[in-house]
Scaffold this motif. Structure first.
Motif, PDB file in Angstrom:
ATOM      1  N   SER A  16       1.177  -0.976   0.343  1.00  8.19           N
ATOM      2  CA  SER A  16      -0.265  -0.389   0.266  1.00  8.19           C
ATOM      3  C   SER A  16       0.536   0.935  -0.594  1.00  8.19           C
ATOM      4  CB  SER A  16      -1.225  -0.080   1.546  1.00  8.19           C
ATOM      5  OG  SER A  16      -1.325  -0.891   0.916  1.00  8.19           O
ATOM      6  N   ARG A  32      -3.335   6.745   2.160  1.00  8.64           N
ATOM      7  CA  ARG A  32      -3.830   5.710   2.993  1.00  8.64           C
ATOM      8  C   ARG A  32      -4.492   6.321   3.973  1.00  8.64           C
ATOM      9  NH1 ARG A  32      -3.056  -0.896   4.341  1.00  8.64           N
ATOM     10  NH2 ARG A  32      -3.824  -1.273   5.732  1.00  8.64           N
ATOM     11  N   VAL A  80      -6.880   9.336   2.809  1.00  8.10           N
ATOM     12  CA  VAL A  80      -8.068   8.611   2.982  1.00  8.10           C
ATOM     13  C   VAL A  80      -8.664   8.105   4.613  1.00  8.10           C
ATOM     14  CG1 VAL A  80      -9.650   7.365   1.407  1.00  8.10           C
ATOM     15  CG2 VAL A  80      -7.609   8.169   0.560  1.00  8.10           C
ATOM     16  N   GLN A  81      -8.286   7.597   4.914  1.00  8.65           N
ATOM     17  CA  GLN A  81      -8.767   6.813   5.897  1.00  8.65           C
ATOM     18  C   GLN A  81      -9.265   8.143   7.294  1.00  8.65           C
ATOM     19  OE1 GLN A  81      -7.211   2.423   5.087  1.00  8.65           O
ATOM     20  NE2 GLN A  81      -7.056   3.056   7.213  1.00  8.65           N
ATOM     21  N   GLU A 126     -12.245   8.417  -8.419  1.00  8.46           N
ATOM     22  CA  GLU A 126     -11.396   6.890  -9.003  1.00  8.46           C
ATOM     23  C   GLU A 126     -11.939   6.358 -10.225  1.00  8.46           C
ATOM     24  OE1 GLU A 126     -11.616   4.872  -5.644  1.00  8.46           O
ATOM     25  OE2 GLU A 126      -9.739   3.498  -6.329  1.00  8.46           O
ATOM     26  N   THR A 158     -10.471  -2.928  -3.520  1.00  4.63           N
ATOM     27  CA  THR A 158     -10.771  -1.097  -3.695  1.00  4.63           C
ATOM     28  C   THR A 158     -10.880  -0.933  -1.966  1.00  4.63           C
ATOM     29  OG1 THR A 158     -11.900  -1.083  -5.842  1.00  4.63           O
ATOM     30  CG2 THR A 158     -12.411   1.218  -4.002  1.00  4.63           C
ATOM     31  N   VAL A 159     -11.573  -1.308  -1.543  1.00 11.22           N
ATOM     32  CA  VAL A 159     -11.615  -0.976  -0.069  1.00 11.22           C
ATOM     33  C   VAL A 159     -12.690  -1.874   0.547  1.00 11.22           C
ATOM     34  CG1 VAL A 159     -14.415   0.397  -0.647  1.00 11.22           C
ATOM     35  CG2 VAL A 159     -12.640   1.169   1.098  1.00 11.22           C
ATOM     36  N   TYR A 172     -17.596   2.650   1.219  1.00 12.16           N
ATOM     37  CA  TYR A 172     -16.421   3.342   0.656  1.00 12.16           C
ATOM     38  C   TYR A 172     -16.109   5.008   1.473  1.00 12.16           C
ATOM     39  CZ  TYR A 172     -14.181   5.028  -3.485  1.00 12.16           C
ATOM     40  OH  TYR A 172     -13.269   6.197  -4.852  1.00 12.16           O
ATOM     41  N   PRO A 178     -13.612   4.326   4.701  1.00  8.18           N
ATOM     42  CA  PRO A 178     -13.223   3.047   4.842  1.00  8.18           C
ATOM     43  C   PRO A 178     -12.144   2.687   5.984  1.00  8.18           C
ATOM     44  CG  PRO A 178     -11.659   4.557   3.631  1.00  8.18           C
ATOM     45  CD  PRO A 178     -12.861   5.227   3.910  1.00  8.18           C
ATOM     46  N   ARG A 185      -7.636   1.440   3.234  1.00  4.89           N
ATOM     47  CA  ARG A 185      -8.931   1.849   1.797  1.00  4.89           C
ATOM     48  C   ARG A 185      -7.536   0.772   0.800  1.00  4.89           C
ATOM     49  NH1 ARG A 185     -10.581   4.196  -2.447  1.00  4.89           N
ATOM     50  NH2 ARG A 185      -8.946   3.206  -4.300  1.00  4.89           N
TER      51      ARG A 185
END
Lengths: 276, 255
Positions: free
Chosen positions: A81, A86, A89-90, A101, B118-119, B123, B126, B129
């Motif tokens: 990853s 990450r 996004v998380q 995407e 993807t996740v 979405y 997540p 991710r």
């Protein structure tokens, strides 16, 4: 016609806060040094476009340059990853990151449409996937000739495309070979473009299978030897697979990353060539 | 490890060998990195020297003498019949159905072989991710057949996937046709325990072969749906000494 400039000057002239910027190079010829210069100039609010974010966008996202990412595969190839991506996004670190995407086929076609001067591209793709429901830039379209249901994606026309190539001549014609990726399409789709090159030469000897970007479609050229490292430049140096593996530990940890950023990017102002 | 006691090979080696065997000589094979690339290069070094390897970076007919770490390593371009751009690989080669076999991995796979890369979780929020789609949705849609390689456990073999990145058989028979997907879809899911194939009528993944030393109950326990066993459940042939030697020599080249 292309202007030959030092990298920092080229970035200052071409890239501005809030721009949509595409750094392309599919595993090969990734413009890492240019990415680091964008970080040093502390650009903000960028929309970053790239098929495979790779280490370069992991670093730029972690450094807080991006509000938005348009992409199709956000991993560390062969390793795992991208942890800064990450984390953004998380957890919204260092700030929230909106994502748009796609699949590789969709992204490639978006660049082709952008380079071709048409508003969208048509492909057989995405049908039945959940990307359709999550990404507003994926729409069904009916073929006006056969009635078949296909998929449309809008053209990508970045404000700036940045690529790395093996070499350029003094007029700013740019030559690249090996794995070609989507660089030609990205440059032709963009309003402005910057090519960093391994070397500037008097004459470009032909190379089988090479792509030539004529100087008239390139805004600026900067000579940056090693500018794709730790990715590679065919005929110049190999991919530094150890560096890709080592990135995993750096990228996983906010403190290790911040320290890396200070040491290897901000600490190397004026040093041309790829850090990391 | 699921290899039988006393075996001189591991479950991962069995999985890779089984995947390599699934590739017919001369086939055009779209290869992803990791296990698919290892399996495809093993096939090239054993029964299928003329396998035509295609990497999504644009290398057509790559013949690497060592395993690449990424799909775009220089060794692929250096040894390819030709190198084409990324738009060309997807538009001229994959989309029109010129590729015989596509190889995919999965973070989650359901009974109809729909794949998520993807996740994990919702979405918008997540839990994990993942890298995302890459070339997979169109590989799944357009290759004549698709082979999935993935280790079998309940985290991966789920009743439903959190996100459909790549379509297998959708919700069952007729869905691929309804969606206009022109490739045949998944023909085999090769795991560290055995081989699953879609039932010809229901399209549901069914255990058709177990590797040596594996009890079919183990495969059922490690599947998040009620896994059906084929009536003529087969036993995978153990890796031959030649296959093992070729695989280990290949893995030695990675460093």
């Amino acid at each position: 016609m292309a202007t030959i400039l030092p990298l920092d000057e080229a970035v200052r002239r071409l890239v501005h806060d809030g721009d949509t910027v595409a750094l392309e190079g599919f595993t090969h010829l990734i413009p890492m040094a240019a990415g680091h210069e964008l970080i040093r100039q502390r650009l903000r609010g960028l929309t970053l476009v790239r098929m495979t974010p790779d280490l370069v966008y992991d670093q730029m996202i972690g450094a807080g340059l991006a509000d938005r990412l348009v992409f199709s595969w956000g991993g560390n190839p062969g390793v795992g990853s991208l942890h800064r991506f990450r984390d953004a996004v998380q957890n919204g670190w260092p700030g929230p990151l909106a994502i748009e995407e796609h699949s590789h086929a969709g992204m490639a076609n978006r660049y082709v449409a952008g380079a071709s001067g048409v508003p969208f591209a048509v492909l057989r793709g995405y049908r039945g996937t959940d990307l359709v429901g999550q990404t507003a830039t994926i729409k069904p379209i009916t073929c006006p000739f056969t009635g078949e249901e296909l998929t449309a994606v809008p053209a990508l026309n970045p404000d700036v495309a940045i690529v790395h190539a093996q070499r350029a001549d003094r007029a700013g014609n740019v030559q690249l070979w090996g794995i070609l990726g989507v660089q030609k399409e990205a440059v032709l789709a963009a309003r402005r473009s910057l090519a960093t090159v391994e070397e500037i030469v008097d004459e470009l000897a032909p190379v089988p299978g090479a792509v030539l970007l004529p100087a008239r479609v390139v805004t600026a050229v900067a000579e940056v030897p090693g500018g794709a490292s730790p990715s590679y430049a065919q005929g110049y140096y190999d991919r530094d697979n150890d560096a890709y593996q080592a990135w995993d530990a750096i990228g996983r940890d906010r403190a290790a990353f911040t320290d890396w950023l200070r040491r290897e990017v901000h600490g190397r102002a004026g040093v041309s060539g790829g850090a990391a | 490890m699921n290899a039988p006691a006393g075996a001189d090979w591991t479950a991962d080696e069995m999985m890779t060998v089984a995947a390599a065997r699934a590739l017919r000589p001369g086939a055009a094979c779209f290869v992803g990195i990791g296990l698919p690339s290892t399996a495809a290069n093993l096939a090239r070094r054993t029964h299928a020297p003329d396998l035509w390897l295609i990497y999504e970076s644009g290398a057509l007919g790559a013949k690497p003498d060592r395993l690449p770490l990424s799909i775009g390593d220089g060794i692929l371009a250096d040894t390819a019949d030709t190198v084409v751009s990324v738009p060309e690989i997807f538009n001229y080669w994959l989309q029109p159905g010129r590729i015989d076999v596509g190889f995919l991995g999965a973070a989650q796979i359901d009974r109809y072989a729909n794949i998520n890369t993807t996740v994990i979780g919702p979405y918008g929020e997540p839990e994990v991710r993942l890298p995302g789609a890459g070339g997979a949705p169109e590989i799944a849609a357009s290759c004549r057949e698709v082979i999935v390689i993935v280790r079998q456990n309940r985290r991966t073999f789920t009743e439903s996937v959190d996100f459909v990145t790549s379509v297998g058989f959708g919700r069952g028979p007729g869905d691929r046709e309804r969606l206009g997907l022109r490739g045949g879809g998944p023909v085999r899911v090769i795991t560290d325990l055995g081989v699953l194939e879609p039932d010809p009528d229901t399209r549901e993944l069914t255990l058709t072969s177990v590797h040596p030393g594996v009890d079919p109950e183990q495969a059922r326990e490690r599947t998040g749906w009620e896994l059906k066993l084929a009536p003529d459940l087969a036993r995978t042939q153990a890796p031959t000494p030649a296959e093992l030697a070729a695989l280990r020599a290949l893995l030695q080249t990675q460093r």
